[in-house]
Write an enzyme that holds these catalytic residues in place. Structure first.
Site, PDB file in Angstrom:
ATOM      1  N   VAL A  91      28.626  46.452  36.747  1.00  0.00           N
ATOM      2  CA  VAL A  91      27.203  46.465  36.436  1.00  0.00           C
ATOM      3  C   VAL A  91      26.759  47.926  36.374  1.00  0.00           C
ATOM      4  O   VAL A  91      27.010  48.698  37.309  1.00  0.00           O
ATOM      5  CB  VAL A  91      26.417  45.720  37.545  1.00  0.00           C
ATOM      6  CG1 VAL A  91      24.928  45.763  37.275  1.00  0.00           C
ATOM      7  CG2 VAL A  91      26.920  44.289  37.672  1.00  0.00           C
ATOM      8  N   CYS A  92      26.110  48.316  35.294  1.00  0.00           N
ATOM      9  CA  CYS A  92      25.683  49.711  35.133  1.00  0.00           C
ATOM     10  C   CYS A  92      24.610  50.077  36.164  1.00  0.00           C
ATOM     11  O   CYS A  92      23.572  49.412  36.247  1.00  0.00           O
ATOM     12  CB  CYS A  92      25.131  49.954  33.744  1.00  0.00           C
ATOM     13  SG  CYS A  92      24.324  51.560  33.606  1.00  0.00           S
TER      14      CYS A  92
END
Lengths: 129, 103, 119
Positions: free
Chosen positions: C77-78
């Protein structure tokens, strides 16, 4: 490949980032720019395309004061400092919007659809958002 | 020269993804219509001519599960468009050097 | 073949996450390796363990986590996109991890293909 490059540790791939959406109405323009700035640090062959409403991302004279959002258009000027030099804009997209290269905040290479499609077809990775 | 698979997931009645894809896809590429992109595969709809106009130099595919989900199993698709399932989608990605999504 | 996946939309509003999930499942069934799925833009919401769909609906957060666990997929997940949207360790579903955008570029470098799902 030149003989002295044979031991190069990195695989260099051609990455193209395709922007087809206008800024502010959605977040894609800003978050794609964030990817490009990171990507520039990876020593890959990076190019950036602005087509369709993506050309509005680099329109001059953006003033976001009254909408309360950050004006990130000046950040495109930093692409050059990050050695992102291949910036392509599709001629047809500019024409359709009554714009010319003079309306843009950064120097770009304006290509017609046929030339742009040739360059697109030479990429290893195409990331669109 | 690399071979490309273009992915179009938006309805041509709502967005310009298909138009842009057809304008910029090189001869010999493949186009997979998925999600709302499957409406471009309907033979009797207004966008059929745009697709038919490129059937000579592009190969068109449509994702069957998205066709069925939208009630189009009883509706004629353009002749020559190949219907694939998710496994076929994977094969298309593997067979082409690059997948480009027209988002 | 090694296939990387980029998911740019959250669950439910857009079909992107569903399509990406079905694609990943099919790729694995065909013997390909899905080494990493990167979640960007609203796609970070696919990792929110507080997501609670109705009982007769698919639960994409759980589906991704289970697929990741079963096949050793790196679900990334960024961090920049996540922080903006209130996705932090305390709401992160087991099996996902938060990391930088470099992981997306790396997925492009290390995989034979990168397939993008979005709006």
């Amino acid at each position: 490949m030149e003989p002295w490059e044979e031991d190069g540790p990195e695989v260099v791939k051609r990455f193209m980032y395709v922007n087809r959406k206008a800024p502010y109405g959605t977040i894609y323009a800003l978050e794609c720019l964030e990817v490009v700035l990171i990507a520039a640090a990876f020593d890959q062959d990076v190019s950036v395309v602005f087509a369709d409403d993506g050309v509005f991302q680099i329109k001059k004279n953006q003033d976001t004061t009254a909408i309360g959002m950050k004006n990130f258009s000046n950040t495109y000027r930093a692409l050059d400092d990050y050695d992102v030099e291949k910036i392509y804009v599709e001629q047809e997209s500019l024409d359709a919007r009554g714009l010319t290269a003079d309306d843009l905040i950064i120097p770009v290479e304006v290509l017609n659809a046929e030339s742009l499609s040739e360059i697109m077809a030479q990429q290893d990775v195409v990331i669109s958002s | 020269m690399t071979t490309m698979l273009h992915l179009v997931n938006k309805s041509p009645f709502e967005r310009n993804n298909l138009d842009s894809c057809l304008r910029l896809a090189k001869s010999g590429s493949a186009v997979l219509l998925l999600e709302d992109g499957v409406f471009a595969a309907m033979n009797n709809a207004a966008y059929a001519d745009a697709v038919k106009g490129r059937m000579g130099d592009l190969k068109f595919y449509v994702l069957g599960p998205d066709v069925s989900a939208r009630g189009l199993d009883d509706t004629p698709l353009i002749d020559g468009i190949n219907v694939v399932d998710y496994g076929g989608f994977v094969d298309l990605v593997a067979e082409h050097d690059v997948a480009q999504s027209w988002l | 073949m090694k296939i990387g996946i980029l998911v740019n939309e959250g669950p439910f509003t857009h079909q992107a996450s569903d399509s990406a999930y079905r694609f990943a499942e099919a790729a694995i069934a065909k013997g390909h390796e899905v080494a990493r799925v990167f979640f960007y833009n609203d796609g970070v919401n696919n990792s929110n363990k507080l997501s609670e769909p109705q009982s007769d609906d698919r639960n994409l957060v759980a589906l991704w986590a289970a697929l990741g666990k079963e096949h050793g997929i790196d679900l990334v997940v960024c961090i920049a996109a996540a922080l903006r949207r209130g996705i932090k360790e305390e709401v992160l579903k087991d099996g996902f991890r938060i990391s930088g955008l470099g992981q997306l570029v790396e997925a492009g470098i290390e995989n034979d293909r990168l397939v993008v799902f979005g709006d």
